[in-house]
Every structure is written in C-alpha cells, then in structure tokens.
Scaffold this motif. Structure first.
Motif, PDB file in Angstrom:
ATOM      1  N   LEU A 102       0.831  -1.211   0.000  1.00 40.50           N
ATOM      2  CA  LEU A 102       0.000   0.000   0.000  1.00 40.50           C
ATOM      3  C   LEU A 102       0.857   1.248   0.000  1.00 40.50           C
ATOM      4  O   LEU A 102       1.954   1.268   0.574  1.00 40.50           O
ATOM      5  N   PRO A 103       0.376   2.336  -0.612  1.00 48.19           N
ATOM      6  CA  PRO A 103       1.074   3.618  -0.495  1.00 48.19           C
ATOM      7  C   PRO A 103       0.886   4.221   0.895  1.00 48.19           C
ATOM      8  O   PRO A 103      -0.062   3.893   1.601  1.00 48.19           O
ATOM      9  N   ARG A 104       1.821   5.064   1.275  1.00 51.12           N
ATOM     10  CA  ARG A 104       1.811   5.871   2.507  1.00 51.12           C
ATOM     11  C   ARG A 104       2.055   5.064   3.779  1.00 51.12           C
ATOM     12  O   ARG A 104       2.692   5.551   4.698  1.00 51.12           O
ATOM     13  N   MET A 105       1.539   3.843   3.871  1.00 50.18           N
ATOM     14  CA  MET A 105       1.842   2.966   5.000  1.00 50.18           C
ATOM     15  C   MET A 105       1.641   1.533   4.543  1.00 50.18           C
ATOM     16  O   MET A 105       0.584   1.188   4.031  1.00 50.18           O
ATOM     17  N   ASP A 106       2.654   0.700   4.731  1.00 50.11           N
ATOM     18  CA  ASP A 106       2.579  -0.693   4.293  1.00 50.11           C
ATOM     19  C   ASP A 106       1.497  -1.443   5.061  1.00 50.11           C
ATOM     20  O   ASP A 106       1.207  -1.147   6.230  1.00 50.11           O
ATOM     21  N   GLY A 107       0.906  -2.443   4.399  1.00 52.65           N
ATOM     22  CA  GLY A 107      -0.162  -3.200   5.028  1.00 52.65           C
ATOM     23  C   GLY A 107       0.273  -3.905   6.303  1.00 52.65           C
ATOM     24  O   GLY A 107      -0.514  -4.005   7.260  1.00 52.65           O
TER      25      GLY A 107
END
Length: 223
Positions: A54-59
């Motif tokens: 995921l963008p901005r923060m990894d899952g």
C-alpha cells in the motif's frame, strides 16, 4: 456485517467492493495505509480484507498497529506477495488468514465465514437462538424449521445481536452495521428494521433496553 477493504488498485478494489456488497457486506474501501489506519481507529469492523503493498503505510504496519491497540478484529491478508517469508511475516504480525491474488471470490467468501466462526468460537455455519436459525452461508433464516425472508438490512441488524446474546448494542452501534461511508443515515432506520424482524420472527426475539439499546435475550444456559 461491516467490512474494511484495503486495496490501492482501483480496478481490483472496485470489483471487490461491488462483489462484497452483493454478498451483503457493508463495505468501506480504504485506498492507502494511512486511510486504513484511520478507519480502524474510528470504526469497529467485523472483518478486514487487507492488501500489503500500500502507499503511505505498508499493510503489515497497518496490521501491527491494529494488534498493538489490542483489537482482535479478524484480518485476512489478500496480496500478490507469494514468498513464504511474506506469508510468515503477515501471520506473525497478526493476520488470521492469507490468500494469494488472483483468488476465487467464492473461496474468499468461504474464508471470511471461516475466520468469523473461529473468532466467535462457533463450529456452526450460522446462529441459533431458540427456534430461530440464521444460515450464514445461504443467507436464509428459519423459524421453527420454516423459511423466513429477511431483507439484507434486517439481517444486518439481527446478526450482531444473535452473535452475542444478552449483550446490549446501542442504536449507533447497529447503524454502523447498516451504513458505509457516504451513505445517509435514516434517523429511525434501526427501529424500522427491528419492527420488521419482530413481525417475522416473533416479538420476543429482540428486547428494548431502555436508554441503552437492544439485545437478543440470553438463553437460560448462557445467563
């Protein structure tokens, strides 16, 4: 049942959101990790379907933060990362199950049901209370062996109450099971659906708890 879908691929996310809605889930769709983390901080979801890349923060970080808050919300990781090390990392971070893309949608639905059963300590494919039976797989209700047709939203109100007999849920908590992001909340919707449920399944199936909300009465053995 309210589900958080976390998927940054717009085409995949749109298809999954539509299919899950047709399967009678109330779906909120977060398109990046920050949005998912915020949603999980503000809403109690019944299930989470989580992509990892995921963008901005990894899952994985989203999952770790959820578990660090002490929340046991069932999480199924759905990702194209097929390395064994990735699967181990996801499960060790607190995932309840793991599916690889591309996956069969009917299998995904079965996994969602199975994870939910494990979280509720039930081996049964539904909920029984007295003469009432809700079959989660077929989405059919019965009263004393006779099939009763419940609307999708009547089901959405009754299911969380049957899940934990004796526990009181407020109107606001039940509204969360009915409406996703951007949907207008009808001020008397919960009362309307409860009236319909009582008409079909009997007036005693759901009790009013004055000033607090509603509950399905606990069976004698559960009191």
């Amino acid at each position: 049942m309210r589900l958080l879908l976390v998927e940054d691929d717009l085409m995949i996310g749109q298809v999954l959101a539509q299919l899950l809605a047709r399967a009678h889930y109330v779906v909120d769709w977060a398109k990046d990790g920050i949005e998912a983390d915020t949603a999980l901080c503000t809403t109690d979801y019944d299930l989470v379907l989580l992509d990892l890349g995921l963008p901005r923060m990894d899952g994985l970080e989203v999952l770790r933060r959820l578990r660090a808050k002490g929340k046991a919300t069932p999480v199924i990781v759905a990702t194209a990362r097929d390395a064994v090390s990735d699967r181990i990392a996801g499960l060790d971070a607190g995932a309840d199950d793991y599916v690889l893309k591309p996956f069969d949608f009917e299998e995904l639905l079965a996994r969602l049901r199975a994870v939910r059963r494990r979280m509720t300590d039930s081996a049964q494919p539904g909920y029984r209370h007295g003469e009432v039976w809700l079959d989660v797989q077929t989405r059919k209700a019965q009263l004393a062996g006779r099939e009763v047709m419940l609307s999708a939203r009547e089901w959405a109100v009754l299911e969380p109450l049957l899940l934990r007999p004796g526990q009181v849920l407020s109107r606001a908590q039940l509204e969360e099971k009915l409406y996703g992001w951007g949907e207008e909340i009808n001020s008397n919707a919960v009362e309307v659906y409860i009236h319909g449920i009582r008409r079909k399944l009997g007036s005693s199936i759901i009790q009013n708890v004055r000033g607090l909300g509603y509950r399905v009465p606990a069976d004698e053995g559960e009191k």
